[in-house]
Design an enzyme around this catalytic site. Sequence first.
Site, PDB file in Angstrom:
ATOM      1  N   TYR A 197       3.783 -18.325   5.936  1.00  0.00           N
ATOM      2  CA  TYR A 197       4.244 -16.978   5.586  1.00  0.00           C
ATOM      3  C   TYR A 197       3.833 -16.041   6.712  1.00  0.00           C
ATOM      4  O   TYR A 197       2.686 -15.648   6.825  1.00  0.00           O
ATOM      5  CB  TYR A 197       3.615 -16.600   4.248  1.00  0.00           C
ATOM      6  CG  TYR A 197       3.959 -15.229   3.688  1.00  0.00           C
ATOM      7  CD1 TYR A 197       4.822 -14.348   4.324  1.00  0.00           C
ATOM      8  CD2 TYR A 197       3.423 -14.831   2.464  1.00  0.00           C
ATOM      9  CE1 TYR A 197       5.129 -13.103   3.767  1.00  0.00           C
ATOM     10  CE2 TYR A 197       3.708 -13.596   1.902  1.00  0.00           C
ATOM     11  CZ  TYR A 197       4.561 -12.731   2.564  1.00  0.00           C
ATOM     12  OH  TYR A 197       4.839 -11.502   2.012  1.00  0.00           O
ATOM     13  N   LYS A 250       8.511 -18.618   6.175  1.00  0.00           N
ATOM     14  CA  LYS A 250       8.931 -17.377   5.511  1.00  0.00           C
ATOM     15  C   LYS A 250       8.624 -16.278   6.500  1.00  0.00           C
ATOM     16  O   LYS A 250       7.470 -15.992   6.794  1.00  0.00           O
ATOM     17  CB  LYS A 250       8.157 -17.189   4.211  1.00  0.00           C
ATOM     18  CG  LYS A 250       8.295 -15.817   3.599  1.00  0.00           C
ATOM     19  CD  LYS A 250       7.641 -15.789   2.239  1.00  0.00           C
ATOM     20  CE  LYS A 250       7.265 -14.422   1.722  1.00  0.00           C
ATOM     21  NZ  LYS A 250       7.965 -13.277   2.222  1.00  0.00           N
ATOM     22  N   SER A 270       8.660 -12.618   7.510  1.00  0.00           N
ATOM     23  CA  SER A 270       8.752 -11.219   7.069  1.00  0.00           C
ATOM     24  C   SER A 270       8.459 -10.298   8.243  1.00  0.00           C
ATOM     25  O   SER A 270       7.417  -9.636   8.291  1.00  0.00           O
ATOM     26  CB  SER A 270       7.778 -10.952   5.920  1.00  0.00           C
ATOM     27  OG  SER A 270       8.255 -11.484   4.723  1.00  0.00           O
ATOM     28  N   GLY A 296      12.606 -12.481   5.405  1.00  0.00           N
ATOM     29  CA  GLY A 296      11.887 -11.635   4.444  1.00  0.00           C
ATOM     30  C   GLY A 296      12.031 -10.138   4.624  1.00  0.00           C
ATOM     31  O   GLY A 296      11.234  -9.378   4.085  1.00  0.00           O
ATOM     32  N   ASP A 327      14.726  -7.693   3.633  1.00  0.00           N
ATOM     33  CA  ASP A 327      15.961  -7.718   2.844  1.00  0.00           C
ATOM     34  C   ASP A 327      17.066  -6.843   3.437  1.00  0.00           C
ATOM     35  O   ASP A 327      18.244  -7.191   3.367  1.00  0.00           O
ATOM     36  CB  ASP A 327      15.686  -7.273   1.397  1.00  0.00           C
ATOM     37  CG  ASP A 327      14.446  -7.934   0.816  1.00  0.00           C
ATOM     38  OD1 ASP A 327      13.788  -8.724   1.526  1.00  0.00           O
ATOM     39  OD2 ASP A 327      14.119  -7.673  -0.343  1.00  0.00           O
ATOM     40  N   GLU A 328      16.658  -5.706   4.012  1.00  0.00           N
ATOM     41  CA  GLU A 328      17.649  -4.757   4.509  1.00  0.00           C
ATOM     42  C   GLU A 328      18.377  -5.242   5.751  1.00  0.00           C
ATOM     43  O   GLU A 328      19.363  -4.652   6.177  1.00  0.00           O
ATOM     44  CB  GLU A 328      17.015  -3.378   4.769  1.00  0.00           C
ATOM     45  CG  GLU A 328      15.750  -3.361   5.604  1.00  0.00           C
ATOM     46  CD  GLU A 328      14.474  -3.621   4.799  1.00  0.00           C
ATOM     47  OE1 GLU A 328      14.494  -4.507   3.928  1.00  0.00           O
ATOM     48  OE2 GLU A 328      13.465  -2.964   5.062  1.00  0.00           O
ATOM     49  N   VAL A 373      13.482 -14.635   1.159  1.00  0.00           N
ATOM     50  CA  VAL A 373      12.473 -14.304   0.141  1.00  0.00           C
ATOM     51  C   VAL A 373      12.280 -12.799   0.183  1.00  0.00           C
ATOM     52  O   VAL A 373      12.036 -12.248   1.254  1.00  0.00           O
ATOM     53  CB  VAL A 373      11.105 -14.955   0.450  1.00  0.00           C
ATOM     54  CG1 VAL A 373      10.109 -14.690  -0.686  1.00  0.00           C
ATOM     55  CG2 VAL A 373      11.228 -16.436   0.720  1.00  0.00           C
ATOM     56  N   SER A 389      11.510  -8.817  -2.179  1.00  0.00           N
ATOM     57  CA  SER A 389      11.222  -8.062  -3.403  1.00  0.00           C
ATOM     58  C   SER A 389      12.500  -7.558  -4.072  1.00  0.00           C
ATOM     59  O   SER A 389      12.584  -7.492  -5.294  1.00  0.00           O
ATOM     60  CB  SER A 389      10.326  -6.867  -3.079  1.00  0.00           C
ATOM     61  OG  SER A 389      11.036  -5.896  -2.318  1.00  0.00           O
TER      62      SER A 389
HETATM   63  C1  LIG Z   1       6.388  -5.909   3.350  1.00  0.00           C
HETATM   64  C2  LIG Z   1       7.144  -6.404   2.160  1.00  0.00           C
HETATM   65  O1  LIG Z   1       6.723  -6.176   1.056  1.00  0.00           O
HETATM   66  N1  LIG Z   1       8.255  -7.101   2.393  1.00  0.00           N
HETATM   67  C3  LIG Z   1       9.049  -7.667   1.339  1.00  0.00           C
HETATM   68  C4  LIG Z   1      10.506  -7.281   1.499  1.00  0.00           C
HETATM   69  O2  LIG Z   1      11.233  -7.861   0.458  1.00  0.00           O
HETATM   70  C5  LIG Z   1      10.651  -5.757   1.431  1.00  0.00           C
HETATM   71  O3  LIG Z   1      10.165  -5.278   0.208  1.00  0.00           O
HETATM   72  C6  LIG Z   1      12.097  -5.366   1.570  1.00  0.00           C
HETATM   73  O4  LIG Z   1      12.641  -5.897   2.742  1.00  0.00           O
HETATM   74  C7  LIG Z   1      12.262  -3.838   1.563  1.00  0.00           C
HETATM   75  O5  LIG Z   1      11.739  -3.282   2.736  1.00  0.00           O
HETATM   76  C8  LIG Z   1       8.909  -9.193   1.351  1.00  0.00           C
HETATM   77  O6  LIG Z   1       9.028  -9.699   2.646  1.00  0.00           O
HETATM   78  C9  LIG Z   1       7.566  -9.534   0.765  1.00  0.00           C
HETATM   79  C10 LIG Z   1       7.541 -10.830   0.125  1.00  0.00           C
HETATM   80  O7  LIG Z   1       8.403 -11.644   0.292  1.00  0.00           O
HETATM   81  C11 LIG Z   1       6.423 -11.117  -0.780  1.00  0.00           C
HETATM   82  O8  LIG Z   1       6.250 -10.397  -1.736  1.00  0.00           O
HETATM   83  O9  LIG Z   1       5.704 -12.062  -0.537  1.00  0.00           O
END
Ligand SMILES: CC(=O)N[C@@H]([C@@H](O)[C@H](O)[C@H](O)CO)[C@@H](O)CC(=O)C(=O)O
EC number: 4.1.3.3
Length: 343
Positions: A166, A196, A198, A222, A224-225, A239, A241
């Site tokens: 991750y 993963k 991010s 990771g 999303d946008e 992956v 939120s």
């Molecule tokens: C920094 C953060 O929380 N990033 C989120 C994204 O899903 C993020 O919320 C999304 O791209 C909106 O910015 C994920 O990468 C986190 C994630 O997968 C996790 O909860 O483990």
Amino acid sequence: MADNLGEELKPPCLITPRPTSSSMAFPKKKLQGLVAATITPMTDNGEINFSVIGQYVDYLVKEQGVKNIFVNGTTGEGLSLSISERRQVAEEWVTKGKDKLDQVVIHVGALSLKESQELAQHAAEIGADGIAVIAPFFLKPWTKDILINFLKEVAAAAPALPFYYYHIPALTGVKIRAEELLDGIQDKIPTFQGLKFSDTDLLDFGQCVDQNRQQQFAFLYGVDEQLLSALVMGATGAVGSTYNYLGKKTNQMLEAFERKDLSLALNYQFCIQRFINFVVKLGFGVSQTKAIMTLVSGIPMGPPRLPLQKASREFTDSAEAKLKSLDFLSFTDLKDGSLEASS
Ligand SMILES: CC(=O)N[C@@H]([C@@H](O)[C@H](O)[C@H](O)CO)[C@@H](O)CC(=O)C(=O)O
């Protein structure tokens, strides 16, 4: 999704296949598609609200079309939970997800190697489908080899489970490039199955894909946008939120991408971006994710745990108005008691 990195994507300069050491085939199929980074529901007095997890599983599967989950990660406040709580949360998701979810991956990263190993072993015992680990972020590994050594020790505690690294450098402060880490990783960690990622560095992400074309790794994006850009780079899944409540919309984007309808896929991505851009400007993180998910699903996610602060009523009201204006939320989607954010 770009599972096969199809013929048309293969450049003339295809690199020499690297022998794969992990013919230790896992029974599970490759993790792909959307993976919801699950929220850990809490009660108003800060305890974990296990009672809604069954309902949460059904919501993801039936309402969002999301059948994979990532438990106890960033969104799940995994590092704010005690080890005992992390075990219980993992167990509850595996139990409630049985015969409903495709894959349950448990994040077992911790500052203590021993705790991480305990969680990895536990994930194997309860029948999870994989484990993931972040880089330790207080006393940090400064080189690739040291980080690999740490990850290897954790992976070895669950030798039959697929292992995912991750990569989330903005939060861990460990800036070792994923591309560098992946170079020869299966020789050290035979259970390594994927990444993963991010981070917004699409050069690093693209090179992870490009340099490992002969492996059957999962490349899970990771951010999303900007998922569509990562799909173009060869992401095999994602992956995040927002898949908790925008899973259906994002699945439509994936379908358009699969059909090679890039213009439609881009429309979906822009639409998703409009929402994320809006909430980011208001201040967006795990607390706000909890409030939005409560609003959209009607399942009470409760407040976050300190040091996070509950999202304000103003935030929730603005997010709700935006969701409606984008047609992500109609009145009929609103469930009773969903507006629970404090002022
Ligand atoms: C920094 C953060 O929380 N990033 C989120 C994204 O899903 C993020 O919320 C999304 O791209 C909106 O910015 C994920 O990468 C986190 C994630 O997968 C996790 O909860 O483990």
